[in-house]
Design a protein around this motif. Structure first.
Motif, PDB file in Angstrom:
ATOM      1  N   ALA A   1      -5.031   8.371  -5.717  1.00 13.63           N
ATOM      2  CA  ALA A   1      -3.815   8.205  -6.517  1.00 13.63           C
ATOM      3  C   ALA A   1      -3.917   7.061  -7.513  1.00 13.63           C
ATOM      4  CB  ALA A   1      -2.611   7.989  -5.599  1.00 13.63           C
ATOM      5  N   PHE A   2      -4.598   5.989  -7.142  1.00 11.40           N
ATOM      6  CA  PHE A   2      -4.667   4.843  -8.055  1.00 11.40           C
ATOM      7  C   PHE A   2      -5.479   5.168  -9.302  1.00 11.40           C
ATOM      8  CE2 PHE A   2      -8.804   4.144  -6.311  1.00 11.40           C
ATOM      9  CZ  PHE A   2      -9.466   3.227  -7.102  1.00 11.40           C
ATOM     10  N   ARG A   3      -6.198   6.288  -9.287  1.00 13.70           N
ATOM     11  CA  ARG A   3      -6.933   6.757 -10.469  1.00 13.70           C
ATOM     12  C   ARG A   3      -6.437   8.114 -10.950  1.00 13.70           C
ATOM     13  NH1 ARG A   3     -12.889   4.437 -10.967  1.00 13.70           N
ATOM     14  NH2 ARG A   3     -12.388   2.395 -10.167  1.00 13.70           N
ATOM     15  N   GLY A   4      -5.254   8.494 -10.487  1.00 14.78           N
ATOM     16  CA  GLY A   4      -4.655   9.744 -10.933  1.00 14.78           C
ATOM     17  C   GLY A   4      -5.271  10.988 -10.318  1.00 14.78           C
ATOM     18  N   GLN A   5      -5.929  10.843  -9.166  1.00 14.65           N
ATOM     19  CA  GLN A   5      -6.569  11.992  -8.515  1.00 14.65           C
ATOM     20  C   GLN A   5      -6.120  12.076  -7.059  1.00 14.65           C
ATOM     21  OE1 GLN A   5     -10.806  11.888  -9.179  1.00 14.65           O
ATOM     22  NE2 GLN A   5     -10.560  11.569 -11.370  1.00 14.65           N
ATOM     23  N   ARG A   6      -4.886  12.460  -6.871  1.00 12.47           N
ATOM     24  CA  ARG A   6      -4.324  12.545  -5.512  1.00 12.47           C
ATOM     25  C   ARG A   6      -5.130  13.499  -4.638  1.00 12.47           C
ATOM     26  NH1 ARG A   6      -0.063   9.715  -4.731  1.00 12.47           N
ATOM     27  NH2 ARG A   6       1.278   9.119  -6.447  1.00 12.47           N
ATOM     28  N   GLY A   7      -5.083  13.229  -3.348  1.00 12.69           N
ATOM     29  CA  GLY A   7      -5.713  14.122  -2.380  1.00 12.69           C
ATOM     30  C   GLY A   7      -7.138  13.745  -1.995  1.00 12.69           C
ATOM     31  N   GLN A   8      -7.720  12.774  -2.636  1.00  6.81           N
ATOM     32  CA  GLN A   8      -9.077  12.364  -2.266  1.00  6.81           C
ATOM     33  C   GLN A   8      -9.022  11.531  -0.987  1.00  6.81           C
ATOM     34  OE1 GLN A   8     -10.751  10.354  -5.659  1.00  6.81           O
ATOM     35  NE2 GLN A   8     -11.399  12.268  -6.574  1.00  6.81           N
ATOM     36  N   ARG A   9     -10.041  11.688  -0.172  1.00  3.64           N
ATOM     37  CA  ARG A   9     -10.140  10.965   1.102  1.00  3.64           C
ATOM     38  C   ARG A   9     -11.400  10.106   1.101  1.00  3.64           C
ATOM     39  NH1 ARG A   9      -5.194  11.561   2.197  1.00  3.64           N
ATOM     40  NH2 ARG A   9      -4.477  13.577   2.845  1.00  3.64           N
TER      41      ARG A   9
END
Length: 180
Positions: free
Chosen positions: A40-48
């Protein structure tokens, strides 16, 4: 071993529970870390947060994939065994600001590339270069210098002339210079 740059999840997982923000990565379980969204902090929600084994497994399927493995606080023999187990010795670029660790790494994985990064003042960078010179740049493939504004003043931490001389010297040794 998980793949994350920071010591805490504060920057990369701002929506994490406050109790997690108060702990270092090493104090959290893998199960806890796997619940966090870090994109989210780079605009790419859902990354783990992946484990290093997961990343190495992906790399092993594609020899064109390379990884700058920025050393933090991991047992180097254990790390080298993981790299060997996945067969990705030539795909890992061992990265640190410590020349002694680069020498240790290359003794364990002689086909791996290495990168030493350095920052600070021009004199501090020159001191690191002097150490590398004294060792004939042995085991060094990439030199990375941090180019930064001088705190509280005008100008930058390295002069143009210094960087040009370093570039010429390193190129003569077959070493790549990166300046960021």
């Amino acid at each position: 071993i998980v793949v994350i740059h920071d010591e805490t999840v504060t920057r990369t997982a701002p929506d994490a529970p406050a109790a997690m923000h108060a702990k270092k990565i090493s104090e959290l379980t893998l199960a806890e870390l796997k619940t966090l969204g870090v994109g989210a902090f780079r605009g790419q929600r859902g990354q783990r947060i992946p484990t290093l084994d997961e990343v190495f497994a992906v790399m092993a399927k594609d020899p064109a994939k390379f990884l700058h493995l920025d050393y933090k606080a991991i047992d180097i023999p254990l790390l080298s065994e993981m790299v060997k187990r996945h067969g990705i010795e030539k795909q890992v670029i061992f990265t640190t600001d410590r020349y002694d660790l680069i020498r240790q790494w290359r003794a364990l994985i002689p086909t791996s590339q290495t990168m030493i990064w350095m920052g600070g003042s021009q004199q501090e960078i020159e001191n690191v270069l002097n150490n590398l010179r004294a060792n004939r740049y042995e085991d060094i493939y990439i030199v990375h210098m941090h180019y930064r504004p001088v705190t509280g003043g005008n100008g930058f931490n390295m002069s143009d002339n210094f960087m040009l001389k370093a570039q010429a010297e390193l190129a003569a040794q077959g070493i790549v210079l990166q300046i960021q």
